[in-house]
Structure formats: C-alpha cells, structure tokens
Design a protein around this motif. Sequence first.
Motif, PDB file in Angstrom:
ATOM      1  N   ARG A 128       8.923 -35.384  36.254  1.00 36.14           N
ATOM      2  CA  ARG A 128       8.688 -35.103  37.668  1.00 36.14           C
ATOM      3  C   ARG A 128       8.775 -36.391  38.489  1.00 36.14           C
ATOM      4  N   SER A 129       8.113 -37.439  38.023  1.00 39.72           N
ATOM      5  CA  SER A 129       8.099 -38.690  38.784  1.00 39.72           C
ATOM      6  C   SER A 129       9.494 -39.311  38.868  1.00 39.72           C
ATOM      7  N   THR A 130      10.290 -39.190  37.817  1.00 37.83           N
ATOM      8  CA  THR A 130      11.658 -39.732  37.849  1.00 37.83           C
ATOM      9  C   THR A 130      12.519 -38.952  38.828  1.00 37.83           C
ATOM     10  N   ILE A 131      12.370 -37.644  38.863  1.00 35.85           N
ATOM     11  CA  ILE A 131      13.131 -36.819  39.807  1.00 35.85           C
ATOM     12  C   ILE A 131      12.822 -37.236  41.238  1.00 35.85           C
ATOM     13  N   TYR A 132      11.530 -37.377  41.567  1.00 38.91           N
ATOM     14  CA  TYR A 132      11.170 -37.746  42.936  1.00 38.91           C
ATOM     15  C   TYR A 132      11.544 -39.195  43.253  1.00 38.91           C
ATOM     16  N   ARG A 133      11.516 -40.081  42.262  1.00 35.81           N
ATOM     17  CA  ARG A 133      11.963 -41.459  42.493  1.00 35.81           C
ATOM     18  C   ARG A 133      13.466 -41.475  42.781  1.00 35.81           C
ATOM     19  N   LYS A 134      14.240 -40.707  42.010  1.00 33.98           N
ATOM     20  CA  LYS A 134      15.682 -40.615  42.257  1.00 33.98           C
ATOM     21  C   LYS A 134      15.959 -39.992  43.627  1.00 33.98           C
ATOM     22  N   LEU A 135      15.153 -39.022  44.039  1.00 36.49           N
ATOM     23  CA  LEU A 135      15.294 -38.437  45.379  1.00 36.49           C
ATOM     24  C   LEU A 135      15.095 -39.511  46.446  1.00 36.49           C
ATOM     25  N   ASP A 136      14.033 -40.307  46.281  1.00 29.67           N
ATOM     26  CA  ASP A 136      13.750 -41.369  47.251  1.00 29.67           C
ATOM     27  C   ASP A 136      14.868 -42.401  47.305  1.00 29.67           C
ATOM     28  N   ASP A 137      15.513 -42.649  46.154  1.00 27.94           N
ATOM     29  CA  ASP A 137      16.618 -43.614  46.090  1.00 27.94           C
ATOM     30  C   ASP A 137      17.943 -43.012  46.549  1.00 27.94           C
ATOM     31  N   GLY A 138      17.982 -41.702  46.776  1.00 30.39           N
ATOM     32  CA  GLY A 138      19.219 -41.032  47.177  1.00 30.39           C
ATOM     33  C   GLY A 138      20.135 -40.744  46.004  1.00 30.39           C
ATOM     34  N   ASN A 139      19.569 -40.707  44.791  1.00 32.49           N
ATOM     35  CA  ASN A 139      20.370 -40.510  43.587  1.00 32.49           C
ATOM     36  C   ASN A 139      20.134 -39.165  42.906  1.00 32.49           C
ATOM     37  N   PHE A 140      19.690 -38.196  43.661  1.00 31.37           N
ATOM     38  CA  PHE A 140      19.456 -36.858  43.113  1.00 31.37           C
ATOM     39  C   PHE A 140      19.623 -35.861  44.265  1.00 31.37           C
ATOM     40  N   PRO A 141      20.110 -34.654  43.973  1.00 29.54           N
ATOM     41  CA  PRO A 141      20.293 -33.661  45.049  1.00 29.54           C
ATOM     42  C   PRO A 141      18.984 -33.361  45.777  1.00 29.54           C
ATOM     43  N   ARG A 142      19.094 -33.175  47.088  1.00 30.68           N
ATOM     44  CA  ARG A 142      17.922 -32.872  47.914  1.00 30.68           C
ATOM     45  C   ARG A 142      17.504 -31.425  47.693  1.00 30.68           C
ATOM     46  N   PRO A 143      16.217 -31.163  47.642  1.00 30.38           N
ATOM     47  CA  PRO A 143      15.759 -29.774  47.512  1.00 30.38           C
ATOM     48  C   PRO A 143      15.830 -29.043  48.849  1.00 30.38           C
ATOM     49  N   VAL A 144      15.737 -27.740  48.761  1.00 23.10           N
ATOM     50  CA  VAL A 144      15.702 -26.866  49.941  1.00 23.10           C
ATOM     51  C   VAL A 144      14.258 -26.416  50.121  1.00 23.10           C
ATOM     52  N   ARG A 145      13.764 -26.475  51.335  1.00 18.06           N
ATOM     53  CA  ARG A 145      12.394 -26.041  51.596  1.00 18.06           C
ATOM     54  C   ARG A 145      12.370 -24.513  51.672  1.00 18.06           C
ATOM     55  N   LEU A 146      11.555 -23.901  50.817  1.00 15.87           N
ATOM     56  CA  LEU A 146      11.434 -22.441  50.801  1.00 15.87           C
ATOM     57  C   LEU A 146      10.256 -21.964  51.628  1.00 15.87           C
ATOM     58  N   GLY A 147       9.302 -22.818  51.809  1.00 15.07           N
ATOM     59  CA  GLY A 147       8.104 -22.483  52.570  1.00 15.07           C
ATOM     60  C   GLY A 147       7.328 -23.752  52.838  1.00 15.07           C
ATOM     61  N   PRO A 148       6.146 -23.622  53.415  1.00 11.15           N
ATOM     62  CA  PRO A 148       5.372 -24.820  53.766  1.00 11.15           C
ATOM     63  C   PRO A 148       5.018 -25.694  52.562  1.00 11.15           C
ATOM     64  N   LYS A 149       4.856 -25.072  51.392  1.00 11.50           N
ATOM     65  CA  LYS A 149       4.441 -25.844  50.218  1.00 11.50           C
ATOM     66  C   LYS A 149       5.334 -25.628  49.009  1.00 11.50           C
ATOM     67  N   SER A 150       6.569 -25.183  49.222  1.00  8.83           N
ATOM     68  CA  SER A 150       7.452 -24.964  48.067  1.00  8.83           C
ATOM     69  C   SER A 150       8.877 -25.403  48.375  1.00  8.83           C
ATOM     70  N   VAL A 151       9.491 -25.985  47.350  1.00  9.56           N
ATOM     71  CA  VAL A 151      10.883 -26.402  47.439  1.00  9.56           C
ATOM     72  C   VAL A 151      11.605 -25.936  46.183  1.00  9.56           C
ATOM     73  N   ALA A 152      12.915 -25.913  46.268  1.00 11.20           N
ATOM     74  CA  ALA A 152      13.755 -25.564  45.124  1.00 11.20           C
ATOM     75  C   ALA A 152      15.075 -26.295  45.287  1.00 11.20           C
ATOM     76  N   TRP A 153      15.792 -26.402  44.189  1.00  6.76           N
ATOM     77  CA  TRP A 153      17.097 -27.048  44.195  1.00  6.76           C
ATOM     78  C   TRP A 153      18.173 -26.002  44.008  1.00  6.76           C
ATOM     79  N   ILE A 154      19.338 -26.242  44.585  1.00  2.00           N
ATOM     80  CA  ILE A 154      20.468 -25.336  44.409  1.00  2.00           C
ATOM     81  C   ILE A 154      21.108 -25.672  43.067  1.00  2.00           C
ATOM     82  N   GLU A 155      21.198 -24.667  42.209  1.00  2.00           N
ATOM     83  CA  GLU A 155      21.662 -24.851  40.840  1.00  2.00           C
ATOM     84  C   GLU A 155      23.005 -25.576  40.772  1.00  2.00           C
ATOM     85  N   SER A 156      23.955 -25.173  41.594  1.00  3.48           N
ATOM     86  CA  SER A 156      25.295 -25.768  41.535  1.00  3.48           C
ATOM     87  C   SER A 156      25.267 -27.250  41.909  1.00  3.48           C
ATOM     88  N   GLU A 157      24.375 -27.649  42.817  1.00  2.00           N
ATOM     89  CA  GLU A 157      24.279 -29.056  43.201  1.00  2.00           C
ATOM     90  C   GLU A 157      23.714 -29.898  42.063  1.00  2.00           C
TER      91      GLU A 157
END
Length: 91
Positions: A44-73
Amino acid sequence: MAVSTPMSAIRTASSSTQAQESRPAPKKKFLRLPTIIETTGLSRSTIYRKLDDGNFPRPVRLGPKSVAWIESEVQDWMDQLASSRDMLRVG
C-alpha cells in the motif's frame, strides 16, 4: 452504362458495417486497493509513494472516502514496466 454489383457483396459490406457498429466498446473495470496490491505485488505504501512521484496510474474517486483504479490503466502500467525491463542491457 450501369455497373451491376452482386447482391452478396452488398450484403457482406452491409453486415460488416453493422457488426462494427453493434460491437460494444470495451468495458472499464474499477479495481479497489486490495486487488491492486494483489495484482501488482506492491505494498500500500509503495503504491501511494509511486502515486506521489507520478509513477503510477491515478485512481478515480468513487465517493467521499473511496477510490479505485481503472483496470486497463494498471495493466498498461505493468506492460510498460515489463517492456522497459526487456530493453535494459545487462552489462
């Protein structure tokens, strides 16, 4: 002089066009964090670190407290990572 076109050619062209028009677009599938962790093998921490560095696909906000990633991305990111590995030369 009129040019005659066989009816079978007209039917084939017509049905080909209809098949392309009726073909559904690829469906997007949302993946939640536990699936992303399982799929990528990253923590989990590596995924969010890569997100912060711009090295991982951005998640989509599904609601106020939930996110998900697009499988194809995510799959494209993994494919790109594998391709870059294949281009490296061992010295």
